[in-house]
Enzyme design. Structure first.
Site, mmCIF file in Angstrom:
data_model
loop_
_atom_site.group_PDB
_atom_site.id
_atom_site.type_symbol
_atom_site.label_atom_id
_atom_site.label_comp_id
_atom_site.label_asym_id
_atom_site.label_seq_id
_atom_site.Cartn_x
_atom_site.Cartn_y
_atom_site.Cartn_z
ATOM 1 N N HIS A 1 0.810 -1.223 0.000
ATOM 2 C CA HIS A 1 0.000 0.000 0.000
ATOM 3 C C HIS A 1 0.845 1.275 0.000
ATOM 4 O O HIS A 1 0.369 2.333 0.390
ATOM 5 C CB HIS A 1 -0.969 -0.005 1.196
ATOM 6 C CG HIS A 1 -2.041 -1.045 1.062
ATOM 7 N ND1 HIS A 1 -2.827 -1.466 2.109
ATOM 8 C CD2 HIS A 1 -2.460 -1.741 -0.017
ATOM 9 C CE1 HIS A 1 -3.691 -2.391 1.679
ATOM 10 N NE2 HIS A 1 -3.478 -2.576 0.394
ATOM 11 N N CYS B 1 5.886 21.041 -11.858
ATOM 12 C CA CYS B 1 4.658 21.466 -12.540
ATOM 13 C C CYS B 1 3.735 22.306 -11.660
ATOM 14 O O CYS B 1 2.696 22.772 -12.122
ATOM 15 C CB CYS B 1 3.908 20.236 -13.073
ATOM 16 S SG CYS B 1 3.051 19.318 -11.790
ATOM 17 N N THR C 1 -4.143 -8.027 10.874
ATOM 18 C CA THR C 1 -4.940 -7.423 9.798
ATOM 19 C C THR C 1 -6.379 -7.900 9.898
ATOM 20 O O THR C 1 -6.631 -9.058 10.246
ATOM 21 C CB THR C 1 -4.364 -7.724 8.396
ATOM 22 O OG1 THR C 1 -5.239 -7.197 7.392
ATOM 23 C CG2 THR C 1 -4.122 -9.200 8.155
ATOM 24 N N PRO D 1 -5.458 -10.301 18.335
ATOM 25 C CA PRO D 1 -6.128 -10.395 19.636
ATOM 26 C C PRO D 1 -7.631 -10.611 19.519
ATOM 27 O O PRO D 1 -8.263 -11.094 20.453
ATOM 28 C CB PRO D 1 -5.830 -9.041 20.307
ATOM 29 C CG PRO D 1 -5.256 -8.162 19.268
ATOM 30 C CD PRO D 1 -4.910 -8.974 18.056
HETATM 31 P P1 OAD Z 1 -7.332 -2.767 10.321
HETATM 32 O O1 OAD Z 1 -7.403 -1.548 11.161
HETATM 33 O O2 OAD Z 1 -8.473 -3.062 9.415
HETATM 34 O O3 OAD Z 1 -7.143 -4.040 11.235
HETATM 35 C C1 OAD Z 1 -6.188 -4.059 12.247
HETATM 36 C C2 OAD Z 1 -6.220 -5.416 12.906
HETATM 37 O O4 OAD Z 1 -5.184 -5.460 13.864
HETATM 38 C C3 OAD Z 1 -7.505 -5.738 13.640
HETATM 39 O O5 OAD Z 1 -7.962 -7.023 13.242
HETATM 40 C C4 OAD Z 1 -7.096 -5.743 15.124
HETATM 41 O O6 OAD Z 1 -7.827 -6.682 15.900
HETATM 42 C C5 OAD Z 1 -5.651 -6.141 15.007
HETATM 43 N N1 OAD Z 1 -4.796 -5.733 16.126
HETATM 44 C C6 OAD Z 1 -4.924 -4.669 16.963
HETATM 45 N N2 OAD Z 1 -3.936 -4.649 17.869
HETATM 46 C C7 OAD Z 1 -3.145 -5.724 17.608
HETATM 47 C C8 OAD Z 1 -1.956 -6.269 18.196
HETATM 48 N N3 OAD Z 1 -1.349 -5.693 19.243
HETATM 49 N N4 OAD Z 1 -1.431 -7.397 17.653
HETATM 50 C C9 OAD Z 1 -2.011 -7.989 16.584
HETATM 51 N N5 OAD Z 1 -3.131 -7.526 15.996
HETATM 52 C C10 OAD Z 1 -3.696 -6.415 16.502
HETATM 53 O O7 OAD Z 1 -5.945 -2.670 9.508
HETATM 54 P P2 OAD Z 1 -5.517 -3.452 8.203
HETATM 55 O O8 OAD Z 1 -6.081 -4.811 8.161
HETATM 56 O O9 OAD Z 1 -4.050 -3.285 8.088
HETATM 57 O O10 OAD Z 1 -5.239 0.553 3.295
HETATM 58 O O11 OAD Z 1 -6.212 -2.573 7.093
HETATM 59 C C11 OAD Z 1 -6.006 -2.894 5.745
HETATM 60 C C12 OAD Z 1 -5.936 -1.641 4.924
HETATM 61 O O12 OAD Z 1 -7.097 -0.846 5.193
HETATM 62 C C13 OAD Z 1 -4.807 -0.694 5.274
HETATM 63 O O13 OAD Z 1 -3.573 -1.050 4.685
HETATM 64 C C14 OAD Z 1 -5.302 0.595 4.731
HETATM 65 C C15 OAD Z 1 -6.729 0.554 5.192
HETATM 66 O O14 OAD Z 1 -7.606 1.220 4.371
HETATM 67 C C16 OAD Z 1 -4.650 1.538 2.602
HETATM 68 O O15 OAD Z 1 -4.073 2.452 3.148
HETATM 69 C C17 OAD Z 1 -4.748 1.383 1.140
#
Ligand code: OAD
Length: 260
Positions: free
Chosen positions: A118, A157, A195, A221
């Site tokens: 990303h 630009c 994620t 978690p």
């Molecule tokens: P999310 O915010 O959707 O999910 C974060 C995940 O991390 C959740 O499932 C939480 O339960 C988990 N979490 C929180 N604390 C944690 C810890 N200490 N250890 C392990 N897990 C934990 O974030 P992403 O899945 O990364 O896209 O989101 C995907 C994409 O959505 C991002 O890359 C971004 C966003 O729109 C772009 O920027 C294009």
């Protein structure tokens, strides 16, 4: 699957893929996307800040949000999960690290050749002509979340500079996507950390790995639904990754003493 079974598989693996999301950086103080937001942004959908139309509609609002995020990253430190992943890479024959995160905490923990699906907060470019723009690493003060900051302008630009991240509706960087996909399809073990797995095409990677016979483990978690062929380790990334490293390869400090 228990952590000791996974540790055994990691010892035997030829190629491991680690796939990270915002949860991997959460313990460094970087807010995730879908855990509850606080303050000014409580009622604001971040997705509305992450499109080209949103940016062109209100560049100062969007740039201010990204500057706030970038400054938080600049001030953050890698956590035990980042460090454990970098340690794993030294202990398995091949490890490919694929991240959805736009911070540089994996690199600062020692990981190399990180695949950023990303993009990065640290590689802004002109929204019109694409010319790269160099941003200072720090600024005097952390902007408030919600601050409006006029974006810099391109020296070539005059267009606005935009953050180097992938916005909704945009393609992933082609090289990053094809390398991530190839690794997912070739690995023996695929560990997905922190994620929510709902943003595609990135969320397809665990499924591709599973389809090609890899052991797929989710570390989070918060429990979520997975197929009967996938595995779940519930807990914080730092604790579980450090535990796995120790279980699979022993205490790295002790090992280094023996090597001496
Ligand atoms: P999310 O915010 O959707 O999910 C974060 C995940 O991390 C959740 O499932 C939480 O339960 C988990 N979490 C929180 N604390 C944690 C810890 N200490 N250890 C392990 N897990 C934990 O974030 P992403 O899945 O990364 O896209 O989101 C995907 C994409 O959505 C991002 O890359 C971004 C966003 O729109 C772009 O920027 C294009």
């Amino acid at each position: 699957m228990t952590s000791s079974t996974l540790a055994q598989q990691l010892r035997e693996a030829k190629h491991v893929v680690v796939f990270t999301g915002a949860g991997a950086s959460a313990e460094s103080g970087i807010p995730t996307f879908r855990d509850a937001l606080t303050g000014l942004w409580e009622h604001f959908d971040p997705a509305k800040l992450a499109t080209s139309d949103a940016y062109r509609g209100d560049p100062a609002l969007c740039w201010g949000w990204y500057e706030w995020r970038r400054q938080k990253v600049v001030r953050a430190q890698p956590n035990e999960a980042h460090r454990a992943i970098a340690e794993f890479a030294k202990r398995v024959p091949k490890l490919t690290l694929v991240t959805q995160n736009v911070d540089d905490l994996h690199e600062r923990a020692g990981s190399q050749d990180v695949i950023h699906l990303h993009g990065s907060l640290h590689s802004p470019r002109c929204i019109d002509c694409g010319q790269a723009y160099t941003l200072p690493l720090t600024s005097d003060a952390l902007p408030e979340d919600g601050s409006r900051i006029e974006p810099p302008q391109c020296s070539a630009c005059g267009g606005y500079v935009r953050p180097g991240v992938v916005w909704f509706g945009e393609m992933l960087p082609e090289d990053a996507w094809s390398s991530g996909l190839a690794a997912a399809e070739k690995c023996d073990v695929f560990i997905s950390i922190g994620t929510s797995g709902i943003v595609y095409p990135a969320a397809e990677l665990p499924l591709r790995a599973l389809g090609h016979g890899a052991t797929v483990v989710h570390i989070n978690p918060e429990r979520f639904n997975i197929s009967s062929r996938e595995h779940f380790l519930q807990g914080q990334a730092s604790v579980l990754m450090r535990g796995l490293l120790t279980e699979a390869f022993g205490d790295p400090l002790v090992t280094e003493c023996f090597v001496e």
